[in-house]
Enzyme design. Sequence first.
Site, PDB file in Angstrom:
ATOM      1  N   CYS A 150       0.862  -1.190   0.000  1.00 31.49           N
ATOM      2  CA  CYS A 150       0.000   0.000   0.000  1.00 31.49           C
ATOM      3  C   CYS A 150       0.887   1.225   0.000  1.00 31.49           C
ATOM      4  CB  CYS A 150      -0.787   0.113   1.299  1.00 31.49           C
ATOM      5  SG  CYS A 150      -2.039  -1.094   1.457  1.00 31.49           S
ATOM      6  N   GLU A 205      -8.168   8.264   3.475  1.00 32.95           N
ATOM      7  CA  GLU A 205      -7.822   8.236   2.059  1.00 32.95           C
ATOM      8  C   GLU A 205      -8.891   7.584   1.209  1.00 32.95           C
ATOM      9  OE1 GLU A 205      -4.019   6.398   2.624  1.00 32.95           O
ATOM     10  OE2 GLU A 205      -4.887   4.425   2.889  1.00 32.95           O
TER      11      GLU A 205
HETATM   12  C1  LIG Z   1      -3.151   2.454   3.604  1.00 31.38           C
HETATM   13  C2  LIG Z   1      -2.849   2.719   2.417  1.00 31.38           C
HETATM   14  C3  LIG Z   1      -3.668   2.168   1.366  1.00 31.38           C
HETATM   15  C4  LIG Z   1      -1.758   3.590   2.054  1.00 31.38           C
HETATM   16  C5  LIG Z   1      -0.742   3.749   3.122  1.00 31.38           C
HETATM   17  O1  LIG Z   1       0.247   2.893   2.927  1.00 31.38           O
HETATM   18  P1  LIG Z   1       1.651   2.990   3.662  1.00 31.38           P
HETATM   19  O2  LIG Z   1       1.518   3.554   5.011  1.00 31.38           O
HETATM   20  O3  LIG Z   1       2.237   1.617   3.553  1.00 31.38           O
HETATM   21  O4  LIG Z   1       2.428   3.987   2.750  1.00 31.38           O
HETATM   22  P2  LIG Z   1       3.989   4.107   2.629  1.00 31.38           P
HETATM   23  O5  LIG Z   1       4.508   4.526   3.947  1.00 31.38           O
HETATM   24  O6  LIG Z   1       4.486   2.747   2.247  1.00 31.38           O
HETATM   25  O7  LIG Z   1       4.187   5.111   1.527  1.00 31.38           O
END
Ligand SMILES: C=C(C)CCOP(=O)(O)OP(=O)(O)O
Length: 286
Positions: free
Chosen positions: A130, A208
């Site tokens: 994600c 989000e």
């Molecule tokens: C929950 C979602 C869909 C996005 C957040 O992902 P992350 O928290 O893993 O994002 P990064 O730190 O990896 O960019």
Amino acid sequence: MSDYAKLVAGLTGEDILNKWSEVTPLKQISGVPKSAGSSTDNSIINETIFEGHNEEQIKLMDELCIVLDYEDKPIGAGTKKLCHIMTNIDEGLLHRAFSVFLFNEDGKLLLQQRADEKITFPQMWTNTCCSHPLCVPDELGITAEGGSSNQNDLSTAIAGAKVAAQRKLEHELGIPYGDAPLADFQYLTRIHYKSPSGGDDSKWGEHEIDYILILKTKNDITINANYNEVKDYKYVGQDELKQMFEDDSLVFTPWFKLICQTFLFNWWGNLDDLHSFKDDKVHRLL
Ligand SMILES: C=C(C)CCOP(=O)(O)OP(=O)(O)O
């Protein structure tokens, strides 16, 4: 409708830009920067809000996320830090995200456990990968294959989410672009949710619109985990995942739990016929 859903339903893009002066309006970003990786300015490292956190992860908090209005229209660029501070979230700041569910030829789903170093949701088990499309032309979709010059168009946003997904699969799990070609990502739907980060740290959270992407791959793809991002990973079948949910010692991310409670097992049972699950809705799970 929850009180929060009522609050945000009334917010326009203009209200959001007026409220957060740190968000750079998209129309003011001339040409939109070509890359918006981590900052070369190291001053963020010493900010008190990050006390005790990992330097590499702190720098990533300078990346520019795509700030959205409540119709999923990009309105500006805001740092990952700004977008994940819970007080901003509680007042309605919203950004774009994606979630990849990678299945191998045996129909097993690749899960990851987030690294201890993650500032948000550390150590939790979750779907394959994600993250957030960055506020750059490729990841807004306006220069990506399948996108158009209209950044408000759904197919444009999907094209951008796929570009971002390919980048982060490589960054987090070392999956080469060749093992995750853009054409193999299947977009299914969007989920709008909000959640505080777990553990003791109530300063952070997520709010989000999450683009759900399915990726079916061969069994022998390369995985070379980045241990600053990922503590562990494993392929699971449906029964194995259900057993993991019974194990009280394991913690799961809120978005993964929500998706499991709503859609995942239906998709999983129909991996050869996923197009029937595709829609252009935003499912509000608030
Ligand atoms: C929950 C979602 C869909 C996005 C957040 O992902 P992350 O928290 O893993 O994002 P990064 O730190 O990896 O960019």
